[in-house]
Scaffold this active site. Structure first.
Site, PDB file in Angstrom:
ATOM      1  CE  LYS A  27      -2.880   2.829   2.869  1.00 57.05           C
ATOM      2  NZ  LYS A  27      -3.620   2.926   3.946  1.00 57.05           N
ATOM      3  N   GLY A  81      -7.712   9.478   9.561  1.00 57.05           N
ATOM      4  CA  GLY A  81      -8.056   9.586  11.034  1.00 57.05           C
ATOM      5  C   GLY A  81      -9.268  10.502  11.333  1.00 57.05           C
ATOM      6  CB  ALA A 105      -6.937   1.838  10.379  1.00 54.86           C
ATOM      7  CB  THR A 106      -8.845   5.766  12.703  1.00 51.64           C
ATOM      8  OG1 THR A 106      -7.209   5.826  12.246  1.00 51.64           O
ATOM      9  CG2 THR A 106      -8.848   6.582  13.961  1.00 51.64           C
ATOM     10  CB  ALA A 116      -7.937   7.710   4.533  1.00 49.11           C
ATOM     11  N   GLY A 117     -10.669   8.273   6.390  1.00 50.92           N
ATOM     12  CA  GLY A 117     -11.491   9.300   6.680  1.00 50.92           C
ATOM     13  C   GLY A 117     -12.685   8.885   7.028  1.00 50.92           C
TER      14      GLY A 117
END
Lengths: 68, 264
Positions: B103, B164, B212-213, B190-191
């Protein structure tokens, strides 16, 4: 035997001249699996870890860490 | 009569069939036991890791948990600020982990964490030439996404919002445009903040979602991991099912004829 200065993950350390990457890994208690080594910004395949270190070498030893 | 529940078609990236369309990032995990639980409940298609300087505190358990799970590992180049750093990190990841998947992240600065498109494209081209299977973390820019595919990336991963941030998909129009033009899988990365946004990404036509986050920093990460898995599956099924076109007026779903009438 004279010692040489090298950079291991950004920190200067002294090792004896002629020490191999493999021996350095052993001395630093680094695992063999899941790590990779770059010498002066070039990847060293593990088959070449017997290569001796040279004064001024910049070694990067990376492994996995949590990350997105 | 029994009707088989529709299943989400398998996504294949660079000849690797994935177990699901949710890719799990390990950034922010509380501990390794939690990671094992997150993998178990979300059945991710891939699991990402970062590559960092060896530190004696690591004992190899992170790698062991991922390898034991059987989920393909996806090393990233998170934190790299130049093509040069990202290329070397990718090369080290391949050597350390024996996978050609990467990635690719090349960020412009440590505050916005936004991809630097110029360094990103340069690194992507070089790594693809070296035989890497590059999944490129990209801005939500249709032109950049196209260029990344042209230089040989096996997937493009546009951001929904900054890493994040949990702001969701800030520009659904751009994501839909990227999807419409795509010749490689598109992974919304993301986001995202919650599961409905993952469903929305899939409904826009994304092939997968990376989280993830939003999972690891949720109050209950394991419950949120399951929610995201369901959201991704729901969105994928809805996309395939073909939604009704939105109308600006009501349309009765019951027949208007044959209704009773009263006197006033």
């Amino acid at each position: 035997m004279s010692s040489i200065e090298i950079w291991l993950n950004g920190e200067a350390i002294y090792v004896e001249e002629g020490l191999s990457i493999d021996a350095l890994l052993y001395r630093q208690r680094l695992p063999r699996q899941g790590v990779a080594v770059a010498q002066n910004e070039t990847v060293v395949p593990r088959t070449e870890w017997t290569r001796p270190l040279v004064a001024g070498d910049r070694l990067e030893i990376l492994t996995v860490a949590p990350g997105g | 009569m029994e009707i088989a529940a529709p299943i989400v078609p398998t996504l294949t990236i660079a000849s690797t069939p994935l177990a699901s369309r949710l890719l799990l990032g390990t950034g922010g995990i509380a501990n390794l036991a939690q990671l094992r639980d997150l993998i178990a409940v979300s059945n991710p298609g891939m699991v990402t890791v970062a590559m960092r300087r060896f530190d004696a505190s690591g004992d190899g358990s992170l790698l062991k948990i991922i390898l034991d799970s059987g989920v393909p590992i996806l090393p990233n180049t998170a934190g790299c600020l130049t093509a040069r750093e990202a290329i070397l990190t990718a090369q080290l990841a391949r050597e350390a982990l024996g996978t050609s998947f990467v990635k690719l992240e090349v960020i412009a600065d440590e505050h916005s964490l936004l991809p630097d498109p110029f360094e990103l494209l340069r690194a992507a081209e070089r790594l693809a030439d070296e035989g890497f299977q590059v999944l490129a973390y990209s801005n939500d820019d249709p032109v950049l996404a196209r260029r990344l595919a042209e230089v040989g990336c096996v997937a493009v991963m546009p951001l929904g919002a900054p890493i994040g941030s949990g702001l969701g998909i800030l520009n659904p129009y751009n994501i839909a445009t990227i999807v419409a033009e795509a010749e490689v899988p598109i992974v919304l990365d993301a986001g995202l903040g919650t599961a409905s946004e993952a469903a929305a990404a899939m409904e826009l036509g994304c092939d997968a979602v990376l989280v993830a986050t939003a999972i690891t920093r949720a109050k209950d990460p394991v419950a949120m991991a399951r929610a995201f898995a369901l959201g991704v599956a729901a969105g994928a099924l809805a996309r395939g099912a073909g939604r009704i076109p939105p109308l600006n007026e009501a349309r009765a779903s019951s027949a208007m004829s044959g209704r009773l009438r009263t006197n006033g």
